[in-house]
Design a protein around this motif. Sequence first.
Motif, mmCIF file in Angstrom:
data_model
loop_
_atom_site.group_PDB
_atom_site.id
_atom_site.type_symbol
_atom_site.label_atom_id
_atom_site.label_comp_id
_atom_site.label_asym_id
_atom_site.label_seq_id
_atom_site.Cartn_x
_atom_site.Cartn_y
_atom_site.Cartn_z
ATOM 1 N N LEU A 181 0.841 -1.194 0.000
ATOM 2 C CA LEU A 181 0.000 0.000 0.000
ATOM 3 C C LEU A 181 0.878 1.247 0.000
ATOM 4 O O LEU A 181 1.823 1.361 0.784
ATOM 5 C CB LEU A 181 -0.913 0.017 1.227
ATOM 6 C CG LEU A 181 -2.109 -0.916 1.160
ATOM 7 C CD1 LEU A 181 -1.733 -2.321 1.575
ATOM 8 C CD2 LEU A 181 -3.234 -0.388 2.030
ATOM 9 N N PHE A 195 -7.852 2.358 -0.723
ATOM 10 C CA PHE A 195 -8.296 2.166 0.642
ATOM 11 C C PHE A 195 -8.313 3.493 1.386
ATOM 12 O O PHE A 195 -7.343 4.245 1.356
ATOM 13 C CB PHE A 195 -7.367 1.203 1.394
ATOM 14 C CG PHE A 195 -7.398 -0.201 0.893
ATOM 15 C CD1 PHE A 195 -6.504 -0.625 -0.073
ATOM 16 C CD2 PHE A 195 -8.331 -1.104 1.380
ATOM 17 C CE1 PHE A 195 -6.526 -1.930 -0.551
ATOM 18 C CE2 PHE A 195 -8.363 -2.405 0.918
ATOM 19 C CZ PHE A 195 -7.463 -2.821 -0.051
ATOM 20 N N GLY A 223 -4.259 4.874 19.707
ATOM 21 C CA GLY A 223 -2.874 4.422 19.751
ATOM 22 C C GLY A 223 -2.232 4.361 18.388
ATOM 23 O O GLY A 223 -1.366 3.531 18.125
ATOM 24 N N GLN A 238 -3.463 3.244 15.813
ATOM 25 C CA GLN A 238 -3.945 2.138 14.999
ATOM 26 C C GLN A 238 -4.941 2.677 13.986
ATOM 27 O O GLN A 238 -5.817 3.456 14.326
ATOM 28 C CB GLN A 238 -4.628 1.089 15.866
ATOM 29 C CG GLN A 238 -3.671 0.303 16.724
ATOM 30 C CD GLN A 238 -4.322 -0.934 17.301
ATOM 31 O OE1 GLN A 238 -5.330 -1.414 16.804
ATOM 32 N NE2 GLN A 238 -3.731 -1.462 18.351
ATOM 33 N N PHE A 239 -4.784 2.238 12.764
ATOM 34 C CA PHE A 239 -5.664 2.695 11.705
ATOM 35 C C PHE A 239 -6.713 1.633 11.392
ATOM 36 O O PHE A 239 -6.450 0.434 11.476
ATOM 37 C CB PHE A 239 -4.871 2.976 10.424
ATOM 38 C CG PHE A 239 -3.930 4.147 10.527
ATOM 39 C CD1 PHE A 239 -3.144 4.489 9.450
ATOM 40 C CD2 PHE A 239 -3.830 4.904 11.677
ATOM 41 C CE1 PHE A 239 -2.257 5.559 9.526
ATOM 42 C CE2 PHE A 239 -2.945 5.965 11.776
ATOM 43 C CZ PHE A 239 -2.160 6.292 10.686
ATOM 44 N N PHE A 287 -9.159 0.425 8.350
ATOM 45 C CA PHE A 287 -9.267 0.547 6.904
ATOM 46 C C PHE A 287 -10.670 0.207 6.435
ATOM 47 O O PHE A 287 -11.354 -0.656 7.010
ATOM 48 C CB PHE A 287 -8.271 -0.386 6.212
ATOM 49 C CG PHE A 287 -6.856 0.118 6.253
ATOM 50 C CD1 PHE A 287 -6.070 -0.086 7.374
ATOM 51 C CD2 PHE A 287 -6.313 0.788 5.174
ATOM 52 C CE1 PHE A 287 -4.759 0.378 7.417
ATOM 53 C CE2 PHE A 287 -5.006 1.258 5.209
ATOM 54 C CZ PHE A 287 -4.230 1.054 6.329
ATOM 55 N N GLY A 288 -11.071 0.867 5.355
ATOM 56 C CA GLY A 288 -12.277 0.458 4.667
ATOM 57 C C GLY A 288 -12.013 -0.805 3.872
ATOM 58 O O GLY A 288 -10.888 -1.306 3.810
ATOM 59 N N TYR A 329 3.637 -2.569 12.978
ATOM 60 C CA TYR A 329 2.321 -3.207 12.917
ATOM 61 C C TYR A 329 2.379 -4.435 12.017
ATOM 62 O O TYR A 329 3.194 -4.511 11.113
ATOM 63 C CB TYR A 329 1.277 -2.254 12.308
ATOM 64 C CG TYR A 329 1.258 -0.866 12.899
ATOM 65 C CD1 TYR A 329 2.154 0.093 12.453
ATOM 66 C CD2 TYR A 329 0.323 -0.520 13.872
ATOM 67 C CE1 TYR A 329 2.134 1.377 12.980
ATOM 68 C CE2 TYR A 329 0.298 0.764 14.397
ATOM 69 C CZ TYR A 329 1.200 1.701 13.946
ATOM 70 O OH TYR A 329 1.177 2.970 14.473
ATOM 71 N N TYR A 333 -0.557 -6.403 9.655
ATOM 72 C CA TYR A 333 -1.915 -6.461 9.120
ATOM 73 C C TYR A 333 -2.069 -7.732 8.298
ATOM 74 O O TYR A 333 -1.122 -8.200 7.667
ATOM 75 C CB TYR A 333 -2.199 -5.267 8.209
ATOM 76 C CG TYR A 333 -2.640 -4.015 8.924
ATOM 77 C CD1 TYR A 333 -1.700 -3.174 9.521
ATOM 78 C CD2 TYR A 333 -3.981 -3.674 9.000
ATOM 79 C CE1 TYR A 333 -2.103 -2.030 10.181
ATOM 80 C CE2 TYR A 333 -4.393 -2.523 9.659
ATOM 81 C CZ TYR A 333 -3.452 -1.706 10.240
ATOM 82 O OH TYR A 333 -3.848 -0.566 10.889
ATOM 83 N N GLN A 351 -4.331 -9.256 5.143
ATOM 84 C CA GLN A 351 -5.263 -8.937 4.058
ATOM 85 C C GLN A 351 -5.816 -10.234 3.492
ATOM 86 O O GLN A 351 -5.060 -11.055 2.959
ATOM 87 C CB GLN A 351 -4.585 -8.121 2.958
ATOM 88 C CG GLN A 351 -5.551 -7.632 1.884
ATOM 89 C CD GLN A 351 -4.897 -6.732 0.865
ATOM 90 O OE1 GLN A 351 -3.825 -7.014 0.360
ATOM 91 N NE2 GLN A 351 -5.541 -5.605 0.577
ATOM 92 N N LEU A 402 -8.348 -5.422 5.013
ATOM 93 C CA LEU A 402 -7.162 -5.257 5.857
ATOM 94 C C LEU A 402 -7.574 -5.239 7.320
ATOM 95 O O LEU A 402 -8.346 -4.400 7.745
ATOM 96 C CB LEU A 402 -6.460 -3.952 5.524
ATOM 97 C CG LEU A 402 -5.570 -3.968 4.301
ATOM 98 C CD1 LEU A 402 -5.381 -2.560 3.772
ATOM 99 C CD2 LEU A 402 -4.220 -4.598 4.616
ATOM 100 N N ILE A 434 -6.059 -5.273 11.295
ATOM 101 C CA ILE A 434 -4.877 -5.161 12.121
ATOM 102 C C ILE A 434 -4.756 -6.361 13.035
ATOM 103 O O ILE A 434 -5.741 -6.851 13.590
ATOM 104 C CB ILE A 434 -4.859 -3.847 12.927
ATOM 105 C CG1 ILE A 434 -3.494 -3.667 13.597
ATOM 106 C CG2 ILE A 434 -6.004 -3.809 13.933
ATOM 107 C CD1 ILE A 434 -3.218 -2.291 14.084
ATOM 108 N N SER A 463 -0.020 -4.098 17.073
ATOM 109 C CA SER A 463 0.809 -2.912 16.987
ATOM 110 C C SER A 463 1.769 -2.962 18.166
ATOM 111 O O SER A 463 1.417 -3.459 19.249
ATOM 112 C CB SER A 463 -0.013 -1.626 17.019
ATOM 113 O OG SER A 463 -0.636 -1.461 18.261
ATOM 114 N N PHE A 478 0.975 -7.931 5.852
ATOM 115 C CA PHE A 478 1.722 -6.696 5.656
ATOM 116 C C PHE A 478 2.283 -6.199 6.975
ATOM 117 O O PHE A 478 1.576 -6.128 7.982
ATOM 118 C CB PHE A 478 0.818 -5.595 5.074
ATOM 119 C CG PHE A 478 0.495 -5.768 3.628
ATOM 120 C CD1 PHE A 478 -0.722 -6.287 3.243
ATOM 121 C CD2 PHE A 478 1.407 -5.403 2.653
ATOM 122 C CE1 PHE A 478 -1.041 -6.447 1.906
ATOM 123 C CE2 PHE A 478 1.103 -5.561 1.308
ATOM 124 C CZ PHE A 478 -0.119 -6.087 0.935
#
Lengths: 114, 111
Positions: free
Chosen positions: A44, A90, A99, A101-102, A104-105, B33, B35, B37, B43, B45, B48, B90
Amino acid sequence: AQSVTQPDIHITVSEGASLELRCNYSYGATPYLFWYVQSPGQGLQLLLKYFSGDTLVQGIKGFEAEFKRSQSSFNLRKPSVHWSDAAEYFCAVGGINTGNQFYFGTGTSLTVIP
Amino acid sequence: DTAVSQTPKYLVTQMGNDKSIKCEQNLGHDTMYWYKQDSKKFLKIMFSYNNKELIINETVPNRFSPKSPDKAHLNLHINSLELGDSAVYFCASSQLGDGYTFGSGTRLTVV
């Protein structure tokens, strides 16, 4: 709870046409917002990000996105699509409150036809 | 001078085996991190980790464990691999309050 919705699973546009990819988010504080692009078999790549300030942000490859707090949206736009833009896109939301942390869609797959 | 590098790029293994995926970042970022997929590109998580704290997604099976020998490395160990573990994994890194830099991914196939 934090979440991202990308309503369009797949979009097809003609080369040279304009593009808008939709993103809606849910986040309990001021969000950090991102758009990433994933080409087939690749990782990505960050297109652009919004942290604060000007709600219209410019990114790489001619992309821009507009943060609209009232609509909880962060839509991605490009005035003229190139065949090389075909990829998975995305949207992500995150921030210090989570924190870093993301979330995602589910992604929008873009096909570009000649 | 790859910013976030993962090895291997492809991993094919049999059910029940134990495997590791390595990740290294040379960006000086504080947080790394992992992840996952899935086949539908979703995606999710998994972990972390920074110098102080490991945050584990509660839905991740305990067969998965991150190991960080130092700030620049976060490896992923998977025990007793199952068919459902097949996915692209990832690694990413970031500084707090900034975006992620992703590795190019490891495609794991369990047969």
